[in-house]
Every structure is written in structure tokens, then in C-alpha cells.
Design a protein around this motif. Structure first.
Motif, mmCIF file in Angstrom:
data_model
loop_
_atom_site.group_PDB
_atom_site.id
_atom_site.type_symbol
_atom_site.label_atom_id
_atom_site.label_comp_id
_atom_site.label_asym_id
_atom_site.label_seq_id
_atom_site.Cartn_x
_atom_site.Cartn_y
_atom_site.Cartn_z
ATOM 1 N N ASP A 47 0.810 -1.225 0.000
ATOM 2 C CA ASP A 47 0.000 0.000 0.000
ATOM 3 C C ASP A 47 0.837 1.267 0.000
ATOM 4 O O ASP A 47 0.495 2.254 -0.657
ATOM 5 C CB ASP A 47 -0.928 0.015 1.216
ATOM 6 C CG ASP A 47 -2.059 -0.994 1.113
ATOM 7 O OD1 ASP A 47 -2.281 -1.524 0.006
ATOM 8 O OD2 ASP A 47 -2.702 -1.269 2.139
ATOM 9 N N ILE A 48 1.940 1.257 0.745
ATOM 10 C CA ILE A 48 2.676 2.496 0.983
ATOM 11 C C ILE A 48 3.815 2.729 -0.005
ATOM 12 O O ILE A 48 4.078 3.864 -0.407
ATOM 13 C CB ILE A 48 3.200 2.524 2.437
ATOM 14 C CG1 ILE A 48 2.011 2.548 3.416
ATOM 15 C CG2 ILE A 48 4.113 3.721 2.683
ATOM 16 C CD1 ILE A 48 2.386 2.395 4.867
ATOM 17 N N GLU A 49 4.488 1.655 -0.441
ATOM 18 C CA GLU A 49 5.690 1.860 -1.248
ATOM 19 C C GLU A 49 5.638 1.284 -2.663
ATOM 20 O O GLU A 49 6.171 1.876 -3.598
ATOM 21 C CB GLU A 49 6.916 1.281 -0.527
ATOM 22 C CG GLU A 49 8.227 1.593 -1.235
ATOM 23 C CD GLU A 49 9.443 0.986 -0.559
ATOM 24 O OE1 GLU A 49 10.516 0.970 -1.185
ATOM 25 O OE2 GLU A 49 9.317 0.515 0.596
ATOM 26 N N SER A 50 5.007 0.111 -2.849
ATOM 27 C CA SER A 50 5.158 -0.602 -4.121
ATOM 28 C C SER A 50 4.705 0.207 -5.343
ATOM 29 O O SER A 50 5.307 0.132 -6.408
ATOM 30 C CB SER A 50 4.391 -1.928 -4.073
ATOM 31 O OG SER A 50 2.986 -1.708 -4.050
ATOM 32 N N ASP A 54 9.731 -1.129 -10.380
ATOM 33 C CA ASP A 54 9.229 -2.435 -10.832
ATOM 34 C C ASP A 54 7.964 -2.862 -10.091
ATOM 35 O O ASP A 54 7.547 -4.014 -10.154
ATOM 36 C CB ASP A 54 10.307 -3.514 -10.704
ATOM 37 C CG ASP A 54 10.839 -3.665 -9.281
ATOM 38 O OD1 ASP A 54 10.302 -2.983 -8.372
ATOM 39 O OD2 ASP A 54 11.770 -4.459 -9.070
ATOM 40 N N PHE A 55 7.346 -1.918 -9.368
ATOM 41 C CA PHE A 55 6.096 -2.149 -8.631
ATOM 42 C C PHE A 55 6.251 -3.186 -7.513
ATOM 43 O O PHE A 55 5.266 -3.793 -7.093
ATOM 44 C CB PHE A 55 4.959 -2.570 -9.572
ATOM 45 C CG PHE A 55 4.611 -1.556 -10.611
ATOM 46 C CD1 PHE A 55 4.508 -0.212 -10.278
ATOM 47 C CD2 PHE A 55 4.386 -1.925 -11.921
ATOM 48 C CE1 PHE A 55 4.188 0.752 -11.238
ATOM 49 C CE2 PHE A 55 4.060 -0.979 -12.893
ATOM 50 C CZ PHE A 55 3.974 0.357 -12.541
ATOM 51 N N ILE A 56 7.451 -3.387 -7.010
ATOM 52 C CA ILE A 56 7.689 -4.334 -5.917
ATOM 53 C C ILE A 56 8.397 -3.606 -4.782
ATOM 54 O O ILE A 56 9.347 -2.845 -5.012
ATOM 55 C CB ILE A 56 8.551 -5.533 -6.371
ATOM 56 C CG1 ILE A 56 7.873 -6.276 -7.520
ATOM 57 C CG2 ILE A 56 8.791 -6.497 -5.202
ATOM 58 C CD1 ILE A 56 8.716 -7.402 -8.109
ATOM 59 N N ALA A 57 7.944 -3.819 -3.551
ATOM 60 C CA ALA A 57 8.579 -3.239 -2.369
ATOM 61 C C ALA A 57 8.722 -4.319 -1.304
ATOM 62 O O ALA A 57 7.777 -5.073 -1.056
ATOM 63 C CB ALA A 57 7.758 -2.071 -1.832
ATOM 64 N N GLU A 82 13.345 -3.803 10.550
ATOM 65 C CA GLU A 82 14.255 -2.664 10.725
ATOM 66 C C GLU A 82 13.911 -1.494 9.798
ATOM 67 O O GLU A 82 14.427 -0.376 9.971
ATOM 68 C CB GLU A 82 15.710 -3.083 10.497
ATOM 69 C CG GLU A 82 15.987 -3.717 9.160
ATOM 70 C CD GLU A 82 15.897 -5.237 9.188
ATOM 71 O OE1 GLU A 82 16.538 -5.862 8.325
ATOM 72 O OE2 GLU A 82 15.201 -5.781 10.080
ATOM 73 N N ASP A 83 13.047 -1.721 8.821
ATOM 74 C CA ASP A 83 12.651 -0.643 7.901
ATOM 75 C C ASP A 83 11.556 0.253 8.473
ATOM 76 O O ASP A 83 11.276 1.330 7.915
ATOM 77 C CB ASP A 83 12.144 -1.238 6.581
ATOM 78 C CG ASP A 83 13.211 -2.009 5.835
ATOM 79 O OD1 ASP A 83 14.353 -1.514 5.779
ATOM 80 O OD2 ASP A 83 12.917 -3.100 5.322
ATOM 81 N N LEU A 84 10.907 -0.188 9.532
ATOM 82 C CA LEU A 84 9.711 0.508 10.017
ATOM 83 C C LEU A 84 9.937 1.964 10.412
ATOM 84 O O LEU A 84 9.124 2.832 10.053
ATOM 85 C CB LEU A 84 9.082 -0.271 11.164
ATOM 86 C CG LEU A 84 8.532 -1.666 10.798
ATOM 87 C CD1 LEU A 84 7.946 -2.340 12.010
ATOM 88 C CD2 LEU A 84 7.477 -1.543 9.702
ATOM 89 N N PRO A 85 10.981 2.292 11.184
ATOM 90 C CA PRO A 85 11.160 3.705 11.566
ATOM 91 C C PRO A 85 11.216 4.646 10.364
ATOM 92 O O PRO A 85 10.649 5.738 10.402
ATOM 93 C CB PRO A 85 12.486 3.685 12.335
ATOM 94 C CG PRO A 85 12.557 2.306 12.916
ATOM 95 C CD PRO A 85 11.966 1.416 11.844
ATOM 96 N N ALA A 86 11.866 4.222 9.289
ATOM 97 C CA ALA A 86 12.008 5.097 8.121
ATOM 98 C C ALA A 86 10.798 5.039 7.193
ATOM 99 O O ALA A 86 10.409 6.048 6.594
ATOM 100 C CB ALA A 86 13.276 4.727 7.350
ATOM 101 N N LYS A 87 10.182 3.861 7.069
ATOM 102 C CA LYS A 87 9.146 3.686 6.055
ATOM 103 C C LYS A 87 7.714 3.740 6.588
ATOM 104 O O LYS A 87 6.802 4.131 5.859
ATOM 105 C CB LYS A 87 9.360 2.360 5.324
ATOM 106 C CG LYS A 87 10.644 2.330 4.515
ATOM 107 C CD LYS A 87 10.765 1.046 3.708
ATOM 108 C CE LYS A 87 11.997 1.075 2.808
ATOM 109 N NZ LYS A 87 12.112 -0.136 1.968
ATOM 110 N N LEU A 88 7.495 3.343 7.845
ATOM 111 C CA LEU A 88 6.138 3.312 8.402
ATOM 112 C C LEU A 88 5.895 4.410 9.417
ATOM 113 O O LEU A 88 4.846 5.055 9.393
ATOM 114 C CB LEU A 88 5.853 1.946 9.037
ATOM 115 C CG LEU A 88 4.463 1.790 9.665
ATOM 116 C CD1 LEU A 88 3.366 1.929 8.604
ATOM 117 C CD2 LEU A 88 4.329 0.446 10.377
#
Length: 421
Positions: free
Chosen positions: A164-167, A172-175, A180-186
Motif C-alpha cells: 500500500d505504501i511503497e510498491s 518495478d512495482f515491488i517493495a 528494521e525498515d519501520l522507523p524510516a518507512k512506516l
């Protein structure tokens, strides 16, 4: 919290602007260059738009709106919804998934979205989850000309959030996300309703506690959240840390039991008394047929009306029947009773009817004020109608009033999910 972190290889695939993409594929058009809309324009400007092409989304056109809200400065291509066609494409694509994994490792979330557990297939294919996902997306496009996006994560929640947030922004429509990615991405996500599982009402409730972005939620006292919102508050806290213990195989083992039978209908012109009674009667027929088929009786009837956009407002109320029933006359009278109490004679554009509080059908105790012969006759007549409809189709037999100009039953019976089949 570490002990609650699943380490699976889950992918979540979404078929991009599915209905619009199917129409583009059939016509040999590029959905990223074509201003295509799936809507029944013949129904007027108030007709609901079911999907818009990715090209139109680049102009800020939402996927769900009304025809009159579409931009006027673009030469839009309209396609009338054909639900049977979309279901055929969806089934075909699920069959493609089955070329890669077993049925027990697929959870079909909706007509255009699935979760797949790749954990047991990495060694078999000697590929990473990312590589398998890329191959699946390529296969979907090669076979159907439908573009898809994909999120990858260690559990179903993380895969969905990555989707929902990145792909959609990925080349290439894939994320792929990990804990460990949560602080930066979520955690940077705001407003809160952008996160799967948080609706507008919950967003307002969380805002009242000073929680405006996911990081605020992740660092809030979980005990206070649970005290305020119950188990949902606790679940949201863990979701903000990417924790979800759901397994696809467990999801497949759950067979949801419907707790209500309902129907809603958006009308394409203003209705008033007495014409609206025809619509209500037909909708009650539909709801009661579902009760009979499931051998259930309902204790509670829910009835609501929404008025035209110019007026605004409406009401939604419920009432208890004297005793559980599946008879049309009982449910219809309950709806009329609520209408007489709350309807203010405004133009009607939406009708909603539902029944809840089910019990198994065992028998019906006729009251002193009812005609037992009439009750028995009604049961016999509608049971016979059910059998005819089951054998010859929904429009094989209808009330004579279905021929009146205000009736919508024959058109609705030719639809799937409220749209043209």
C-alpha cells in the motif's frame, strides 16, 4: 517484543486498477496512457465510477467518485462495468498463482488482491522471494496484459503495508519491508488512516490522544491504548511495530459465518412515497430469500434512507420483531413502521435494509392477531418461488409489480455485486 516477530516470506499482490486494466487489456490499450473509466454513464452524472486507469490517477482522479466529478478537460473513454468479465480474469490469474505454489499457501483477499506464502518455495526454486515475486508479476502481464504491484514482508501485515505504501512508487512495482525498515518507512506515515486497519473514526480518536503519525502510536503506552480502545488499541500498537501473528493457512481454515443479511441500493432518480414502497418491497424479498435459503430467522430489522445530495441527511434505525421470522410481510411491515416514524418526505436516493440476530428455523408461533392460513400460504408461495429461481434464474419469476416503471428488481437480478454482469 522480538518473540512475537514472524519470519516468513509473504507477498501481497494487487492487480493495478483492476477493472480499468481489464478493459484496457481487452481493447489493446496502455492503461498508463489511456484516460479510461469504468462506469455506466447512461445512468447519469450520479453514476458511481468503479475504477479509473492509472493514467487518470496521475491527474489526481480518485478511484471511487461520481461521473459528474470527473475532469471535463480530458477526453475520457467510458466502459460499462461487466462483472462477469472481471471475475473471469480474476479466476484466470489465481490459476497462474497455482502454477507457482500450492492452494493452501494462497489467501484470496479480494477479487484483485491475494496473499501468498513463499516460505517453503525459496529453496525449491533456488530464488529469493523478490525474484519469485518479479517472475509472478511478469507472468501475469505476459498472460493477461494486466499490471500488478507487490509487497513483500515477514508477515501478512508487513507485506500489505509494503504494497500500500511503497510498491506503487517503485520502478518495478515491488517493495520489500522488514522490521528494521519501520522507523524510516512506516513511522513517518501521516495521516494515520493511510495505514491499513486505521479508519477515519479511529484516526480522530487517536488524534485526540495526541497521536498524529505512526511513530506516535508506536511509542504510546500500550496499556493506555488497551484501556481506551480494548483489544483493538493493543492490536494497533503491535501493528505499528509490524507485528502480526496471522498465518495464511489459518486464514484459509476460517469459514466466516454471516451475522447479517443486508442490501443497499443507490437510486438514479429521486423517489418519494408511494413509489419507494415498490423498491422496499423488492429489497425485502431479496433479504428474506437469503434467510430461507440459509434456514434462518431474524429477530432484528435494520432500515435506512439517505436523501439526495442537494438535501443531505437521512436516517438509519432498527426495530425488533415480535418473534424471529423470515416472512416478507413481517420484515416489510417493520421497515414501513420505521419509515413512518423517521422519514421527512425528502427525495430518496439510497435505501438500505438488513436483518440480524439469527436463530435456526424451527417453527413460527402465530399470534392471536394473525391469520394462520395467510402465514402458511406465504411460506409455501415463497418457498416455491425460491425453487423456481434456483432452477431457472432470478428473473424467471417476479412480482407483477416488477413491470412497473419504478421497479428495479429485473435490472438488479441481471447484475453481479450490484453491477452489470
Amino acid at each position: 517484543m522480538e518473540e512475537y516477530k514472524l519470519r516468513k516470506n509473504i507477498i501481497c499482490i494487487d492487480l493495478k486498477s483492476f477493472y480499468a486494466s481489464v478493459e484496457c487489456a481487452i481493447s489493446g490499450l496502455d492503461p498508463f496512457k489511456t484516460p479510461l473509466v469504468v462506469a455506466d454513464k447512461e445512468r447519469g452524472g450520479g453514476s458511481i465510477v468503479l475504477a479509473v486507469s492509472p493514467y487518470l490517477k496521475t491527474f489526481g482522479v480518485p478511484n471511487r467518485c461520481r461521473v459528474y466529478e470527473l475532469p471535463k478537460n480530458i477526453d475520457i473513454i467510458y466502459r460499462k462495468p461487466k462483472m462477469e468479465r472481471y471475475l473471469e480474469y480474476s479466476t484466470r490469474i489465481v490459476e497462474l498463482y497455482l502454477d507457482f505454489v500450492s492452494e493452501e499457501d494462497i489467501y484470496v483477499y479480494s477479487v484483485d488482491e491475494v496473499f501468498i506464502d513463499l516460505t517453503g518455495y525459496l529453496q525449491y526454486y533456488n530464488m529469493t522471494d523478490y525474484e519469485i515475486a518479479k517472475k509472478i508479476l511478469k507472468t501475469i502481464y505476459d498472460e493477461t496484459k494486466i499490471y500488478a504491484t507487490c509487497g513483500i514482508g515477514p508477515n501478512m501485515l508487513m507485506a500489505k503495508l509494503a504494497l500500500d505504501i511503497e510498491s506503487k512508487h517503485s520502478p518495478d512495482f515491488i517493495a520489500k519491508w522488514d522490521y528494521e525498515d519501520l522507523p524510516a518507512k512506516l513511522w513517518t506515515v501521516t495521516p494515520l488512516s493511510k495505514m491499513w486497519g486505521i479508519g477515519r473514526n479511529m484516526e480522530r480518536n487517536l488524534n485526540s490522544l495526541g497521536i498524529y503519525k505512526i511513530e506516535d502510536l508506536a511509542k504510546f503506552d500500550v496499556k493506555k491504548l488497551k484501556k481506551k480502545f480494548g483489544i483493538i488499541g493493543e492490536e494497533l500498537y503491535y501493528h505499528s511495530h509490524g507485528i502480526d501473528m496471522s498465518l495464511i493457512q489459518e486464514k484459509l481454515g476460517v469459514k466466516p459465518i454471516s451475522k447479517s443479511y443486508g442490501i443497499g441500493q443507490t437510486l438514479f432518480q429521486d423517489y418519494y412515497k408511494p413509489e419507494i414502497f415498490q423498491i422496499i418491497r423488492e429489497m425485502v424479498d431479496d433479504v428474506c430469500r437469503r434467510l430461507r435459503v440459509s434456514k434462518k430467522m431474524a429477530k432484528t430489522v435494520h432500515f435506512g434512507l439517505a436523501y439526495s445530495k442537494e438535501i443531505g441527511g437521512g436516517f438509519a434505525r432498527q426495530t425488533k420483531l415480535e418473534q424471529p421470522s423470515q416472512n416478507e410481510s413481517h420484515v416489510f411491515k417493520a421497515c414501513l413502521s420505521l419509515m413512518n416514524k423517521f422519514y421527512d418526505n425528502s427525495p430518496i436516493r439510497v435505501v438500505r435494509i438488513a436483518v440480524t440476530n439469527f436463530v435456526d428455523k424451527k417453527g413460527y408461533q402465530v399470534s392471536l392477531f394473525e391469520d394462520i392460513n395467510q402465514v402458511v400460504k406465504e411460506n409455501a408461495v415463497f418457498s416455491a418461488i425460491d425453487e423456481i429461481k434456483e432452477k431457472f434464474g432470478k428473473n424467471s419469476v417476479n412480482r407483477a409489480s416488477s413491470e412497473l416503471k419504478h421497479s428495479t428488481i429485473k435490472a438488479r437480478n441481471d447484475m453481479i455485486g450490484g453491477h452489470n454482469a
